[in-house]
Enzyme design. Structure first.
Site, PDB file in Angstrom:
ATOM      1  N   TYR A   1      37.133  35.640  39.742  1.00 41.11           N
ATOM      2  CA  TYR A   1      36.343  36.816  40.155  1.00 41.11           C
ATOM      3  C   TYR A   1      37.289  37.990  40.419  1.00 41.11           C
ATOM      4  CZ  TYR A   1      34.091  40.096  43.318  1.00 41.11           C
ATOM      5  OH  TYR A   1      33.659  41.254  43.923  1.00 41.11           O
TER       6      TYR A   1
ATOM      7  N   LYS B   1      37.952  41.778  38.398  1.00 41.17           N
ATOM      8  CA  LYS B   1      37.980  43.136  38.976  1.00 41.17           C
ATOM      9  C   LYS B   1      39.284  43.838  38.609  1.00 41.17           C
ATOM     10  CE  LYS B   1      34.020  43.143  40.928  1.00 41.17           C
ATOM     11  NZ  LYS B   1      32.971  43.993  40.402  1.00 41.17           N
TER      12      LYS B   1
ATOM     13  N   SER C   1      37.124  45.804  44.423  1.00 39.93           N
ATOM     14  CA  SER C   1      37.082  45.035  45.665  1.00 39.93           C
ATOM     15  C   SER C   1      38.468  44.963  46.284  1.00 39.93           C
ATOM     16  CB  SER C   1      36.597  43.624  45.332  1.00 39.93           C
ATOM     17  OG  SER C   1      36.836  42.746  46.404  1.00 39.93           O
TER      18      SER C   1
HETATM   19  P1  NAD Z   1      24.587  41.736  43.789  1.00 40.80           P
HETATM   20  O1  NAD Z   1      24.720  40.426  43.103  1.00 40.80           O
HETATM   21  O2  NAD Z   1      23.566  41.860  44.860  1.00 40.80           O
HETATM   22  O3  NAD Z   1      24.338  42.898  42.721  1.00 40.80           O
HETATM   23  C1  NAD Z   1      24.813  42.827  41.400  1.00 40.80           C
HETATM   24  C2  NAD Z   1      23.632  43.136  40.492  1.00 40.80           C
HETATM   25  O4  NAD Z   1      24.068  43.109  39.128  1.00 40.80           O
HETATM   26  C3  NAD Z   1      22.506  42.112  40.607  1.00 40.80           C
HETATM   27  O5  NAD Z   1      21.301  42.821  40.809  1.00 40.80           O
HETATM   28  C4  NAD Z   1      22.512  41.384  39.274  1.00 40.80           C
HETATM   29  O6  NAD Z   1      21.215  40.942  38.896  1.00 40.80           O
HETATM   30  C5  NAD Z   1      23.082  42.445  38.356  1.00 40.80           C
HETATM   31  N1  NAD Z   1      23.795  41.943  37.152  1.00 40.80           N
HETATM   32  C6  NAD Z   1      24.751  40.996  37.108  1.00 40.80           C
HETATM   33  N2  NAD Z   1      25.180  40.822  35.853  1.00 40.80           N
HETATM   34  C7  NAD Z   1      24.476  41.697  35.082  1.00 40.80           C
HETATM   35  C8  NAD Z   1      24.462  41.981  33.696  1.00 40.80           C
HETATM   36  N3  NAD Z   1      25.226  41.316  32.836  1.00 40.80           N
HETATM   37  N4  NAD Z   1      23.630  42.954  33.248  1.00 40.80           N
HETATM   38  C9  NAD Z   1      22.809  43.617  34.109  1.00 40.80           C
HETATM   39  N5  NAD Z   1      22.780  43.370  35.437  1.00 40.80           N
HETATM   40  C10 NAD Z   1      23.605  42.422  35.915  1.00 40.80           C
HETATM   41  O7  NAD Z   1      26.029  42.122  44.351  1.00 40.80           O
HETATM   42  P2  NAD Z   1      26.469  43.305  45.312  1.00 40.80           P
HETATM   43  O8  NAD Z   1      26.948  42.694  46.566  1.00 40.80           O
HETATM   44  O9  NAD Z   1      25.431  44.360  45.346  1.00 40.80           O
HETATM   45  O10 NAD Z   1      27.751  43.811  44.533  1.00 40.80           O
HETATM   46  C11 NAD Z   1      27.701  44.891  43.611  1.00 40.80           C
HETATM   47  C12 NAD Z   1      29.069  45.046  42.967  1.00 40.80           C
HETATM   48  O11 NAD Z   1      30.041  45.252  43.993  1.00 40.80           O
HETATM   49  C13 NAD Z   1      29.530  43.815  42.192  1.00 40.80           C
HETATM   50  O12 NAD Z   1      30.219  44.247  41.039  1.00 40.80           O
HETATM   51  C14 NAD Z   1      30.483  43.129  43.154  1.00 40.80           C
HETATM   52  O13 NAD Z   1      31.461  42.365  42.486  1.00 40.80           O
HETATM   53  C15 NAD Z   1      31.096  44.313  43.862  1.00 40.80           C
HETATM   54  N6  NAD Z   1      31.610  43.982  45.199  1.00 40.80           N
HETATM   55  C16 NAD Z   1      30.785  43.376  46.092  1.00 40.80           C
HETATM   56  C17 NAD Z   1      31.287  43.036  47.349  1.00 40.80           C
HETATM   57  C18 NAD Z   1      30.407  42.332  48.351  1.00 40.80           C
HETATM   58  O14 NAD Z   1      30.922  41.751  49.289  1.00 40.80           O
HETATM   59  N7  NAD Z   1      29.083  42.371  48.232  1.00 40.80           N
HETATM   60  C19 NAD Z   1      32.614  43.318  47.684  1.00 40.80           C
HETATM   61  C20 NAD Z   1      33.414  43.965  46.741  1.00 40.80           C
HETATM   62  C21 NAD Z   1      32.901  44.294  45.483  1.00 40.80           C
HETATM   63  C1  UD1 Z   2      35.153  36.881  50.267  1.00 44.43           C
HETATM   64  C2  UD1 Z   2      35.848  36.607  48.966  1.00 44.43           C
HETATM   65  C3  UD1 Z   2      36.281  37.934  48.345  1.00 44.43           C
HETATM   66  C4  UD1 Z   2      35.085  38.859  48.185  1.00 44.43           C
HETATM   67  C5  UD1 Z   2      34.430  39.046  49.557  1.00 44.43           C
HETATM   68  C6  UD1 Z   2      33.203  39.904  49.499  1.00 44.43           C
HETATM   69  C7  UD1 Z   2      36.849  34.377  49.190  1.00 44.43           C
HETATM   70  C8  UD1 Z   2      38.123  33.616  49.314  1.00 44.43           C
HETATM   71  N1  UD1 Z   2      36.970  35.723  49.187  1.00 44.43           N
HETATM   72  O1  UD1 Z   2      36.059  37.557  51.104  1.00 44.43           O
HETATM   73  O2  UD1 Z   2      36.874  37.718  47.092  1.00 44.43           O
HETATM   74  O3  UD1 Z   2      35.491  40.117  47.672  1.00 44.43           O
HETATM   75  O4  UD1 Z   2      34.059  37.754  50.073  1.00 44.43           O
HETATM   76  O5  UD1 Z   2      32.175  39.270  48.798  1.00 44.43           O
HETATM   77  O6  UD1 Z   2      35.770  33.821  49.055  1.00 44.43           O
HETATM   78  N2  UD1 Z   2      34.067  32.707  57.395  1.00 44.43           N
HETATM   79  C9  UD1 Z   2      33.754  31.726  58.309  1.00 44.43           C
HETATM   80  N3  UD1 Z   2      32.648  30.953  58.086  1.00 44.43           N
HETATM   81  C10 UD1 Z   2      31.856  31.120  56.983  1.00 44.43           C
HETATM   82  C11 UD1 Z   2      32.178  32.137  56.053  1.00 44.43           C
HETATM   83  C12 UD1 Z   2      33.296  32.914  56.289  1.00 44.43           C
HETATM   84  O7  UD1 Z   2      34.448  31.524  59.301  1.00 44.43           O
HETATM   85  O8  UD1 Z   2      30.874  30.372  56.821  1.00 44.43           O
HETATM   86  C13 UD1 Z   2      35.249  33.563  57.661  1.00 44.43           C
HETATM   87  C14 UD1 Z   2      36.266  33.597  56.535  1.00 44.43           C
HETATM   88  O9  UD1 Z   2      37.222  32.563  56.726  1.00 44.43           O
HETATM   89  C15 UD1 Z   2      36.858  34.996  56.706  1.00 44.43           C
HETATM   90  C16 UD1 Z   2      35.695  35.822  57.239  1.00 44.43           C
HETATM   91  O10 UD1 Z   2      34.767  34.875  57.772  1.00 44.43           O
HETATM   92  O11 UD1 Z   2      37.865  34.987  57.690  1.00 44.43           O
HETATM   93  C17 UD1 Z   2      34.983  36.640  56.157  1.00 44.43           C
HETATM   94  O12 UD1 Z   2      34.619  35.779  55.092  1.00 44.43           O
HETATM   95  P1  UD1 Z   2      33.727  36.314  53.853  1.00 44.43           P
HETATM   96  O13 UD1 Z   2      32.521  36.995  54.369  1.00 44.43           O
HETATM   97  O14 UD1 Z   2      33.527  35.162  52.928  1.00 44.43           O
HETATM   98  O15 UD1 Z   2      34.625  37.430  53.186  1.00 44.43           O
HETATM   99  P2  UD1 Z   2      36.148  37.371  52.642  1.00 44.43           P
HETATM  100  O16 UD1 Z   2      36.769  36.060  52.884  1.00 44.43           O
HETATM  101  O17 UD1 Z   2      36.839  38.559  53.153  1.00 44.43           O
END
Ligand code: NAD
Ligand code: UD1
Length: 339
Positions: free
Chosen positions: A148, A152, A124
């Protein structure tokens, strides 16, 4: 080629499965459903017109993993499984270290035992902490502010150490910026439990009438309109980045660390406007105090991804909002309706 997709029933995993299948890979989804529903995979099956092997199991459970690797000759793993809620990680850090870090250790041990040493890992942009400048390049200093993010960062370091110990491993670390949007069919998408922490699902739920108004968390940042700027990337573009990483994984002779972002930064108010335009709905908002730990600006320099993966994001902010709206308006309660 058999690809094990851990966390494949989740938001990014389910979208990636579509493109993997379309690219000709055989997909095995492995998920403990801690944050997903089986319905997502049923819908993916409808989209691709094919059954998907779905195994319920936990990456921390050696028996669960052994049984998958004994049943199929797995060529590579895309490792999405993990917990991702920043606030929860502060309240329950050990849960995050156990699930994300310990889970990845067990997964890698079992992979090695079964002679599978290719892994694409979901990292991330959170590992860049508060960047000294933007756009962010892969070599920028790393730091994190919550468990979190640390999970990572530790996993990235662990995988680098693993490669040093045995350079037959093929490892790609993909650092995602802010994934949003949904498959264009509007049948799968992000389905957060409870009140969404992230901006886009909150906007979508406000537009559909589930939330009264959006809190804009701070309007005094040093950005063009004072609200936080992020690099929102369409989840299908992100999914495509995984297929490209997998296509090339055998040609890499080092641990590859790659940003997946668009290179464009949009503010909270830019996103509100774009969503209103795409949905035809009003998104009422009020200005609220900053959220602890938030940064002003975060967007990628995606040139390395273009260079090494021949990948770049192609979908506009308008498509991100339109697809997100399609999913939200067709499924106001996410996957729950059909349970
Ligand atoms: P998500 O929660 O929708 O998907 C994660 C999946 O992993 C879920 O289906 C959950 O049931 C499964 N899971 C969790 N722990 C497990 C375990 N111990 N064994 C088996 N399955 C397990 O999240 P996502 O948004 O699809 O994210 C996927 C990956 O990308 C995650 O590792 C997350 O940290 C990373 N990531 C997400 C974002 C984001 O904003 N969505 C940003 C950066 C990185
Ligand atoms: C957040 C997480 C980051 C994670 C990412 C993707 C925090 C501090 N960071 O990032 O670790 O990798 O999500 O899952 O939680 N905002 C609003 N109103 C809201 C929600 C968000 O104004 O109700 C604003 C936030 O201040 C930010 C932007 O929207 O400026 C994006 O927020 P968000 O979607 O939560 O993502 P990140 O903060 O980038």
């Amino acid at each position: 080629m058999h690809i094990l997709v851990t966390g494949g029933a989740g938001y990014i995993g389910s979208h990636t499965c579509i493109l993997l299948i379309e690219a000709g890979y055989d997909v095995i989804v492995f998920d403990n459903f801690s944050n997903a529903s089986k319905e997502s995979i049923k819908r993916v099956e409808k989209i691709v017109g094919k059954e998907i092997i779905l195994i319920e199991g936990d990456i921390r459970n050696r028996n669960d993993l052994h049984s998958v690797f004994n049943s199929y000759k797995i060529d590579a793993v895309i490792h999405f499984a993990g917990l991702k809620a920043v606030g929860e990680s502060v309240a329950e850090p050990l849960k995050y270290y156990d699930n994300n870090i310990y889970g990845t250790i067990v997964l890698c041990e079992i992979m090695a035992e079964h002679n599978c040493r290719s892994i694409v890992f979901s990292s991330s942009a959170t590992v860049y902490g508060d960047p000294h400048t933007t756009p962010i390049k892969e070599h920028f200093p790393l730091s994190t502010t919550n468990p979190y993010g640390r999970s990572k960062l530790f996993i990235e370091e662990m995988l680098r150490d693993l490669y040093i110990s045995d350079n037959t491993w093929k490892i790609v670390l993909l650092r995602y910026f802010n994934p949003v949007g949904a498959h264009a069919s509007g049948t799968i998408g992000e389905d957060p439990h409870g009140i969404p922490n992230n901006l886009m699902p909150f906007i979508a739920q406000t537009a559909v009438g589930k939330r009264e108004y959006l809190n804009v968390l701070g309007n005094d940042y040093n950005t063009h309109d004072g609200t936080g700027v992020r690099d929102y990337i369409h989840v299908m573009d992100l999914a495509d980045g995984h297929v490209k990483a997998l296509n090339k994984i055998n040609s890499f002779n080092e641990v590859m660390t790659i940003n997946l972002g668009t290179g464009n930064g949009y503010s909270v108010l830019d996103m509100v406007k774009a969503f209103e335009k795409a949905s035809g709905k009003k998104v009422p908002y009020q200005i609220a105090p900053r959220r602890a730990g938030d940064i002003a600006k975060c967007f990628a320099d995606p040139t390395y991804a273009k260079e090494v993966l021949d990948w770049e994001a192609t979908r506009s902010i308008n498509e991100m909002c339109e697809d997100s709206w399609k999913w939200q308006s067709n499924n106001p309660n996410g996957y729950k309706e059909e349970k």
